[in-house]
Design a protein around this motif. Structure first.
Motif, short mmCIF file in Angstrom:
data_model
loop_
_atom_site.label_atom_id
_atom_site.label_comp_id
_atom_site.label_asym_id
_atom_site.label_seq_id
_atom_site.Cartn_x
_atom_site.Cartn_y
_atom_site.Cartn_z
N GLU A 36 -4.31 -2.74 10.17
CA GLU A 36 -5.16 -3.93 10.04
C GLU A 36 -5.16 -4.43 8.60
O GLU A 36 -5.12 -5.65 8.34
CB GLU A 36 -6.60 -3.56 10.46
CG GLU A 36 -7.62 -4.66 10.24
CD GLU A 36 -9.04 -4.14 10.38
OE1 GLU A 36 -9.94 -4.73 9.75
OE2 GLU A 36 -9.26 -3.13 11.09
N LYS A 37 -5.17 -3.50 7.65
CA LYS A 37 -5.19 -3.86 6.22
C LYS A 37 -3.79 -4.03 5.64
O LYS A 37 -3.64 -4.23 4.44
CB LYS A 37 -5.95 -2.79 5.43
CG LYS A 37 -7.41 -2.63 5.83
CD LYS A 37 -8.18 -3.92 5.61
CE LYS A 37 -9.63 -3.79 6.07
NZ LYS A 37 -10.37 -5.06 5.88
N LYS A 38 -2.79 -3.91 6.51
CA LYS A 38 -1.39 -4.04 6.08
C LYS A 38 -1.02 -3.05 4.98
O LYS A 38 -0.26 -3.35 4.06
CB LYS A 38 -1.09 -5.48 5.66
CG LYS A 38 -1.25 -6.48 6.81
CD LYS A 38 -0.94 -7.90 6.37
CE LYS A 38 -0.89 -8.86 7.56
NZ LYS A 38 -2.04 -8.81 8.45
N ALA A 39 -1.62 -1.84 5.09
CA ALA A 39 -1.34 -0.77 4.13
C ALA A 39 -0.15 0.07 4.55
O ALA A 39 0.29 0.94 3.80
CB ALA A 39 -2.58 0.11 3.96
N ILE A 40 0.34 -0.14 5.76
CA ILE A 40 1.58 0.51 6.21
C ILE A 40 2.49 -0.56 6.83
O ILE A 40 1.98 -1.51 7.43
CB ILE A 40 1.33 1.66 7.21
CG1 ILE A 40 0.39 1.24 8.36
CG2 ILE A 40 0.83 2.88 6.52
CD1 ILE A 40 0.19 2.31 9.40
N PRO A 41 3.81 -0.45 6.64
CA PRO A 41 4.51 0.67 5.99
C PRO A 41 4.22 0.71 4.49
O PRO A 41 3.90 -0.31 3.89
CB PRO A 41 5.98 0.37 6.27
CG PRO A 41 6.04 -1.11 6.44
CD PRO A 41 4.75 -1.48 7.11
N ALA A 42 4.34 1.92 3.91
CA ALA A 42 4.02 2.08 2.50
C ALA A 42 4.90 3.15 1.89
O ALA A 42 5.48 3.99 2.58
CB ALA A 42 2.54 2.47 2.36
N GLU A 43 4.96 3.12 0.57
CA GLU A 43 5.82 4.06 -0.16
C GLU A 43 5.18 5.43 -0.31
O GLU A 43 5.78 6.45 0.00
CB GLU A 43 6.13 3.49 -1.55
CG GLU A 43 7.07 2.31 -1.54
CD GLU A 43 8.48 2.69 -1.15
OE1 GLU A 43 9.00 3.70 -1.66
OE2 GLU A 43 9.07 1.97 -0.32
N LEU A 44 3.92 5.46 -0.79
CA LEU A 44 3.32 6.73 -1.21
C LEU A 44 1.93 6.93 -0.64
O LEU A 44 1.03 6.11 -0.83
CB LEU A 44 3.24 6.79 -2.75
CG LEU A 44 2.54 8.02 -3.35
CD1 LEU A 44 3.28 9.31 -2.97
CD2 LEU A 44 2.45 7.89 -4.87
N ALA A 45 1.75 8.05 0.06
CA ALA A 45 0.44 8.50 0.51
C ALA A 45 0.13 9.83 -0.17
O ALA A 45 1.00 10.69 -0.29
CB ALA A 45 0.41 8.68 2.03
N VAL A 46 -1.10 9.98 -0.62
CA VAL A 46 -1.54 11.22 -1.28
C VAL A 46 -2.70 11.81 -0.49
O VAL A 46 -3.69 11.13 -0.22
CB VAL A 46 -1.96 10.94 -2.74
CG1 VAL A 46 -2.50 12.22 -3.39
CG2 VAL A 46 -0.78 10.41 -3.55
N PRO A 101 0.19 7.59 -11.82
CA PRO A 101 -0.12 6.44 -12.66
C PRO A 101 -1.11 5.49 -12.00
O PRO A 101 -1.25 5.46 -10.77
CB PRO A 101 1.24 5.75 -12.85
CG PRO A 101 2.26 6.80 -12.52
CD PRO A 101 1.63 7.67 -11.49
N GLU A 102 -1.77 4.70 -12.80
CA GLU A 102 -2.71 3.71 -12.31
C GLU A 102 -2.02 2.74 -11.35
O GLU A 102 -0.92 2.25 -11.61
CB GLU A 102 -3.30 2.93 -13.49
CG GLU A 102 -4.35 1.92 -13.10
CD GLU A 102 -5.00 1.27 -14.31
OE1 GLU A 102 -5.56 0.18 -14.16
OE2 GLU A 102 -4.92 1.87 -15.41
N GLY A 103 -2.64 2.51 -10.19
CA GLY A 103 -2.12 1.55 -9.22
C GLY A 103 -0.82 1.95 -8.55
O GLY A 103 -0.08 1.09 -8.07
N SER A 104 -0.54 3.25 -8.44
CA SER A 104 0.75 3.71 -7.91
C SER A 104 0.68 4.24 -6.48
O SER A 104 1.71 4.49 -5.86
CB SER A 104 1.33 4.80 -8.81
OG SER A 104 0.49 5.96 -8.79
N VAL A 105 -0.52 4.43 -5.95
CA VAL A 105 -0.69 5.06 -4.64
C VAL A 105 -1.07 4.00 -3.60
O VAL A 105 -1.95 3.17 -3.83
CB VAL A 105 -1.77 6.16 -4.70
CG1 VAL A 105 -2.03 6.76 -3.32
CG2 VAL A 105 -1.36 7.26 -5.69
N ASP A 106 -0.39 4.03 -2.45
CA ASP A 106 -0.68 3.07 -1.38
C ASP A 106 -1.85 3.50 -0.51
O ASP A 106 -2.70 2.69 -0.13
CB ASP A 106 0.56 2.90 -0.49
CG ASP A 106 1.72 2.30 -1.26
OD1 ASP A 106 1.64 1.12 -1.63
OD2 ASP A 106 2.71 3.02 -1.51
#
Length: 269
Positions: A36-46, A101-106
């Motif tokens: 819904e938030k268009k957070a996937i597909p994504a590069e990095l999940a922690v 780093p700042e702003g690096s995690v999806d």
């Protein structure tokens, strides 16, 4: 400071053996929100507070790169020793000091761990590492669990809860966050776009041994065991015996359903 539990090698091994992965309904809730938030597909999940990696494995199916982090070296050793897909890796670090780093995690997740964190510091760190539009999914299963097996579900649940109530007498104060359905964790999340879902039910396929092992894996039981190892061991042995008698079976490998209720806090930066 964050509360450090699950530190010993023995406890980590029990945790790896008996803790279960996120159930299908919880997975669906998280993935639906991320789509819904268009957070996937994504590069990095922690996956923060990943323990021995049960939730991290689920993420590995949906993200290009997944990193599980935990403050416990013993837990990370167990996670690394468990087979997983090549896109998953693990790091030892506190939840409040993530090496990204700042702003690096999806996407940032935490499964049944956030109540152990220092909430304000973790919330600040989540805001720092997430990219704009990145999401958090923080969940826990609650303490009101029940068992299902044939016609004896009610009696079986009573046996389980009598044991569970004894174990919970040794709970850490941090369990208060679970008891209030992560309301305080939801309020600490520094994103205006957020929601909390408290009624996600998942039937987890288990065995009698698995249910007893789950109770053994909890921090409350491990505290009980340190204070009175004889009484703690006896309680689980007697509970397993009573469960088998209630079910009318002799094998602790007999299957049953472990019904858990999840709470999930979701947010978008």
């Amino acid at each position: 400071m964050a509360t450090q539990m699950f530190e010993s090698r023995g406890h980590a091994a029990v945790y790896q053996k008996y803790r279960f992965a996120p159930g299908k309904e919880l997975q669906h809730t998280i993935l639906s929100y991320l789509r819904e938030k268009k957070a996937i597909p994504a590069e990095l999940a922690v996956d923060v507070g990943c323990g021995s990696g049960q939730g991290t494995h689920f993420l590995g199916e949906h993200f290009k790169k997944v990193v599980g982090t935990d403050i416990s070296e013993a837990q990370i050793q167990e996670a690394k020793a468990t087979p997983c897909t090549p896109n998953i890796s693990y790091l030892v670090c506190p939840a409040e000091e993530l090496p990204f780093p700042e702003g690096s995690v999806d996407v940032l997740t935490s499964f049944t761990a956030a109540h152990w964190f220092h909430l304000e510091r973790f919330a600040r760190e989540a805001r720092r590492v997430l990219r704009p539009g990145g999401c958090v999914a923080i969940s826990t299963y609650t303490l009101d669990m029940s068992l299902r097996h044939g016609q004896c579900s009610q009696q079986l649940t009573r046996v389980f809860r009598e044991c569970w109530d004894e174990i919970l007498k040794y709970s850490n104060d941090k369990i208060k966050y679970v008891l209030d359905d992560y309301k305080e964790i939801f309020e600490a999340l520094p994103f205006p776009d957020k929601k909390r879902i408290t009624d996600i039910y998942d039937p987890i396929p288990m065995t009698v041994e698995g249910v007893v092992g789950y109770m053994e894996s909890t921090s409350s039981y491990q505290t009980f065991k340190k204070k009175d190892p004889t009484a703690a061991t006896s309680l689980l042995q007697e509970t397993e015996k009573r469960m088998l008698e209630t079910m009318g079976v002799s094998s602790h490998e007999t299957p049953l359903e472990f019904l858990v209720r999840h709470v999930c806090v979701l947010g978008c930066k």
